[in-house]
Design an enzyme around this catalytic site. Sequence first.
Site, PDB file in Angstrom:
ATOM      1  N   SER A 121      81.484  58.349  34.905  1.00 18.11           N
ATOM      2  CA  SER A 121      82.740  57.738  35.365  1.00 18.11           C
ATOM      3  C   SER A 121      83.180  56.636  34.430  1.00 18.11           C
ATOM      4  O   SER A 121      84.360  56.309  34.363  1.00 18.11           O
ATOM      5  CB  SER A 121      82.549  57.094  36.743  1.00 18.11           C
ATOM      6  OG  SER A 121      82.192  58.047  37.681  1.00 18.11           O
ATOM      7  N   HIS A 142      85.003  64.907  33.998  1.00 22.76           N
ATOM      8  CA  HIS A 142      84.883  63.955  35.104  1.00 22.76           C
ATOM      9  C   HIS A 142      85.479  64.541  36.374  1.00 22.76           C
ATOM     10  O   HIS A 142      86.697  64.602  36.527  1.00 22.76           O
ATOM     11  CB  HIS A 142      85.579  62.636  34.716  1.00 22.76           C
ATOM     12  CG  HIS A 142      85.403  61.553  35.719  1.00 22.76           C
ATOM     13  ND1 HIS A 142      86.421  60.734  36.136  1.00 22.76           N
ATOM     14  CD2 HIS A 142      84.311  61.165  36.413  1.00 22.76           C
ATOM     15  CE1 HIS A 142      85.962  59.884  37.033  1.00 22.76           C
ATOM     16  NE2 HIS A 142      84.687  60.120  37.227  1.00 22.76           N
ATOM     17  N   GLU A 154      89.153  65.137  34.869  1.00 24.96           N
ATOM     18  CA  GLU A 154      89.557  64.480  33.624  1.00 24.96           C
ATOM     19  C   GLU A 154      88.653  65.008  32.514  1.00 24.96           C
ATOM     20  O   GLU A 154      87.430  64.836  32.572  1.00 24.96           O
ATOM     21  CB  GLU A 154      89.422  62.959  33.754  1.00 24.96           C
ATOM     22  CG  GLU A 154      90.460  62.351  34.694  1.00 24.96           C
ATOM     23  CD  GLU A 154      90.259  60.858  34.939  1.00 24.96           C
ATOM     24  OE1 GLU A 154      91.243  60.120  34.917  1.00 24.96           O
ATOM     25  OE2 GLU A 154      89.111  60.435  35.184  1.00 24.96           O
ATOM     26  N   ASN A 192      90.336  55.729  37.160  1.00 19.09           N
ATOM     27  CA  ASN A 192      89.606  54.502  37.473  1.00 19.09           C
ATOM     28  C   ASN A 192      90.230  53.286  36.793  1.00 19.09           C
ATOM     29  O   ASN A 192      90.200  52.177  37.334  1.00 19.09           O
ATOM     30  CB  ASN A 192      88.127  54.642  37.109  1.00 19.09           C
ATOM     31  CG  ASN A 192      87.398  55.520  38.113  1.00 19.09           C
ATOM     32  OD1 ASN A 192      87.898  55.742  39.220  1.00 19.09           O
ATOM     33  ND2 ASN A 192      86.244  56.034  37.741  1.00 19.09           N
TER      34      ASN A 192
HETATM   35  N1  LIG Z   1      79.448  59.559  43.334  1.00 16.72           N
HETATM   36  C1  LIG Z   1      80.709  59.610  42.914  1.00 16.72           C
HETATM   37  O1  LIG Z   1      81.652  59.387  43.669  1.00 16.72           O
HETATM   38  C2  LIG Z   1      80.991  59.969  41.472  1.00 16.72           C
HETATM   39  C3  LIG Z   1      82.285  60.425  41.130  1.00 16.72           C
HETATM   40  C4  LIG Z   1      82.531  60.833  39.814  1.00 16.72           C
HETATM   41  C5  LIG Z   1      81.530  60.721  38.871  1.00 16.72           C
HETATM   42  N2  LIG Z   1      80.294  60.243  39.222  1.00 16.72           N
HETATM   43  C6  LIG Z   1      79.261  60.203  38.171  1.00 16.72           C
HETATM   44  O2  LIG Z   1      78.391  61.317  38.343  1.00 16.72           O
HETATM   45  C7  LIG Z   1      77.070  60.981  37.932  1.00 16.72           C
HETATM   46  C8  LIG Z   1      76.109  61.267  39.072  1.00 16.72           C
HETATM   47  O3  LIG Z   1      76.462  60.472  40.193  1.00 16.72           O
HETATM   48  P1  LIG Z   1      75.953  60.842  41.662  1.00 16.72           P
HETATM   49  O4  LIG Z   1      76.717  59.952  42.588  1.00 16.72           O
HETATM   50  O5  LIG Z   1      75.970  62.312  41.873  1.00 16.72           O
HETATM   51  O6  LIG Z   1      74.430  60.341  41.583  1.00 16.72           O
HETATM   52  P2  LIG Z   1      73.237  60.709  42.556  1.00 16.72           P
HETATM   53  O7  LIG Z   1      72.287  59.582  42.481  1.00 16.72           O
HETATM   54  O8  LIG Z   1      73.709  61.183  43.881  1.00 16.72           O
HETATM   55  O9  LIG Z   1      72.554  61.995  41.844  1.00 16.72           O
HETATM   56  C9  LIG Z   1      71.899  61.927  40.604  1.00 16.72           C
HETATM   57  C10 LIG Z   1      70.850  63.041  40.588  1.00 16.72           C
HETATM   58  O10 LIG Z   1      70.337  63.143  39.273  1.00 16.72           O
HETATM   59  C11 LIG Z   1      68.933  63.423  39.366  1.00 16.72           C
HETATM   60  N3  LIG Z   1      68.348  63.063  38.083  1.00 16.72           N
HETATM   61  C12 LIG Z   1      68.062  61.829  37.603  1.00 16.72           C
HETATM   62  N4  LIG Z   1      67.559  61.922  36.351  1.00 16.72           N
HETATM   63  C13 LIG Z   1      67.522  63.241  36.047  1.00 16.72           C
HETATM   64  C14 LIG Z   1      67.109  63.975  34.899  1.00 16.72           C
HETATM   65  N5  LIG Z   1      66.667  63.371  33.806  1.00 16.72           N
HETATM   66  N6  LIG Z   1      67.200  65.319  34.945  1.00 16.72           N
HETATM   67  C15 LIG Z   1      67.686  65.951  36.038  1.00 16.72           C
HETATM   68  N7  LIG Z   1      68.100  65.300  37.160  1.00 16.72           N
HETATM   69  C16 LIG Z   1      68.020  63.963  37.145  1.00 16.72           C
HETATM   70  C17 LIG Z   1      68.479  62.616  40.552  1.00 16.72           C
HETATM   71  O11 LIG Z   1      67.265  63.126  41.073  1.00 16.72           O
HETATM   72  C18 LIG Z   1      69.654  62.765  41.511  1.00 16.72           C
HETATM   73  O12 LIG Z   1      69.501  63.863  42.370  1.00 16.72           O
HETATM   74  C19 LIG Z   1      77.136  59.531  37.472  1.00 16.72           C
HETATM   75  O13 LIG Z   1      77.340  59.489  36.086  1.00 16.72           O
HETATM   76  C20 LIG Z   1      78.355  58.993  38.206  1.00 16.72           C
HETATM   77  O14 LIG Z   1      78.956  57.909  37.527  1.00 16.72           O
HETATM   78  C21 LIG Z   1      80.001  59.896  40.500  1.00 16.72           C
END
Ligand SMILES: NC(=O)c1ccc[n+]([C@@H]2O[C@H](COP(=O)([O-])OP(=O)(O)OC[C@H]3O[C@@H](n4cnc5c(N)ncnc54)[C@H](O)[C@@H]3O)[C@@H](O)[C@H]2O)c1
Length: 504
Positions: A121, A142, A154, A192
Site C-alpha cells: 500500500s 494494489h 492500482e 491513499n
Molecule cells: N489489509 C488491507 O486493507 C490492505 C489493503 C491493500 C493492501 N494491503 C497490503 O497487502 C499486504 C498484506 O496485508 P494483509 O492485511 O493481507 O496482511 P495479513 O497480516 O493479513 O497477511 C499477511 C500474510 O502473509 C503471511 N506471510 C508473512 N511472511 C510470509 C512469507 N515470507 N511468505 C509467505 N507468507 C508470508 C502471513 O503468515 C500472513 O498470513 C501488505 O503489504 C498491505 O500493506 C493491505
Amino acid sequence: MARTFQTVGVVGLGTMGAGIAEVFARAGLRVVGVEVDAQALDRGRGNLHRSTERAVSRGRLSQDERDGLLARTTFTGELSDLGDADLVIEAIPEVMDYKRALFADLDRVCRPDAVLATNTSSLPVTAIAATTSRPGQVVGMHFFNPAPVMGLVEVVRTVVTEDGAADDVAALARRVGKTPVIVGDRAGFVVNRLLFGYLNHAVTLLERGVAAKEDIDTAMKAGAGLPMGPFTLLDLIGLDVSHEVCEVLFQESRDRVHAPAPLLRELVTAGLLGRKSGRGFHDYDGAAARAAAEPAATRRAAGAAAGAGGRLGVASVHVFGEGADDLSSRLSAAGFEPGEADEADVVIALSGTPVVEHAARLPRPERLTGLHLVGERVAEVVSTVLTAPEAARAVADLVKVLGRTPVACADRAGFVVGALLYPYLNDAVRMYDSGYASVEDIDTAMRLGCGYPAGPFETLEAVGLRTVRDGLRALYAEYREPFFAPTPLLDRLVTAGVTSVGER
Ligand SMILES: NC(=O)c1ccc[n+]([C@@H]2O[C@H](COP(=O)([O-])OP(=O)(O)OC[C@H]3O[C@@H](n4cnc5c(N)ncnc54)[C@H](O)[C@@H]3O)[C@@H](O)[C@H]2O)c1
C-alpha cells in the site's frame, strides 16, 4: 505481443492474499497460494473456504463454481512450487525487509519471464524491484480490501518497468473483472495519497476544536454524501495503519498535512486502534468511554450542539443573508414569528464567510448564530466567540424542524465541509497537474477505491470551480497553510472562465 497469464502465484494468504487468490481462481486461472508454515497455510485455506462459502450462501457463486475454484487452487509452503507461475503477487506484511528478502527469493525460483507484483500500500515498488535481476518485470498490483468485492486495482509502473509489463497486468486485472488504473511509483499512489490527506486533516479539525467528531462524521456523510464520516473510516482502517500511511506520505511529501496528527499518535500509543481493538475515535464496546478520544476544547464546542439540553423558548427569529426570504417563510410556516434584528429571540446569519463580522455589528451579538446549508440534509450551525450556547442550541433545534441535521461548529473558514472537501479537491487538481494521473483515472480510483459517489473532478464541477477556489483562498488566508492555496491550474481555469478540469 501481450502475454496471457494462466497460472498466478499468491504469496501470503492473509486478509488480502486470500481475497486475491479468490479473485484469480474465480476467473478461471490456476492459483498457487504460498504461506510461511503449515499453520498459516491452514489459516489461509480457511480464509478462502469461508469466503467462498459465504459467496455461495449469498447467491453470488454457485456450488459448482466454488468446487471448480477450489480445484484450481493449490496450497504450499514451498516457494519453489512457483516455478510455473506467469505472475506472482506478494501480499505479506508491510515491512520492507520482508518484502525485499522475498523478492530476492522469488527472483531465483520463478521463470525469468514471470512478472513479479507487490500488493504494497505504501512502500516504494522501485526499492522492491531493485532486489531482483529483473526490475523491468516488477510492478505494483494494489488491490483494495475486500479484494473479491472492491473493483479497483492500482497498477504501479516504476521508472524501470519495461514497456508492456504494466499494460499486460492491467489487461489481466480487466480479465478478472477489475478496473485498473496505471500510475507511477509515488507514496500512496492515487487513492491513499488523496484519502489520507483528507482523513488526517479531519483529525486536525477535531484537535483544533472546530467541531466534535460525531458532527464531523455527520457533515461528511449526510452533507458531502460520502459513504461514511472520516472518524468512522479511520476506525475501520485501523488507527495504527492510518498513522503509518500518513507517516510514509509525509516522508515523501514533507508536507505538514501528511504529518500524522498528534491525536492519532496518542490514540495509537494508548492502544486505541479503532474497530479491531473495540475503541478508537468511537467506542465499539459500549458508551462508557465515548468522550475520551475528544479534546476538552471540542467537548466545550459540542456543548452548543443540538439536543444538549436547556432549550431556549424561541418565538421570534430574524434571518439575514443569502436565501433569507426563503428560510424566513419556512420558519413562519413552522410557527415562528419574524422579528427585527434587535429584538428577535435568535438571529440567524446565512453566511459562508466569518459570522463574527456580522455579530460585531449587532446590538446583541450573543443571539447571533451562523447557518450554512450543505446539500439537502445538513446545516452547519456556527457559533462565534460571542454566541450564547442557548442561542446555538435553539438554532440547532430550528434546523431539525426544517428537516435538516444540525452540525455544530466554530466560526472557522470553510466551517466543516468546505474545510475538508476543498483541500481534497485541490490536492486532486495538483495530482493531475503534476502529470501523475489523468482526470479520468483519478475519478475512477476514488469512486471505486473509496466507494465515493463521485470522483474529485466530478465533485469539483458540481460544486463549481470558482466556489472551491474562493473557499481555498479563505482557508489559506486563515491558516496560511501552503497546501490550502489554490493550485495555479485551478486559479487559471477560474480566471479563464473554464468550468471543468482536464481532457473530459
Ligand atoms: N489489509 C488491507 O486493507 C490492505 C489493503 C491493500 C493492501 N494491503 C497490503 O497487502 C499486504 C498484506 O496485508 P494483509 O492485511 O493481507 O496482511 P495479513 O497480516 O493479513 O497477511 C499477511 C500474510 O502473509 C503471511 N506471510 C508473512 N511472511 C510470509 C512469507 N515470507 N511468505 C509467505 N507468507 C508470508 C502471513 O503468515 C500472513 O498470513 C501488505 O503489504 C498491505 O500493506 C493491505
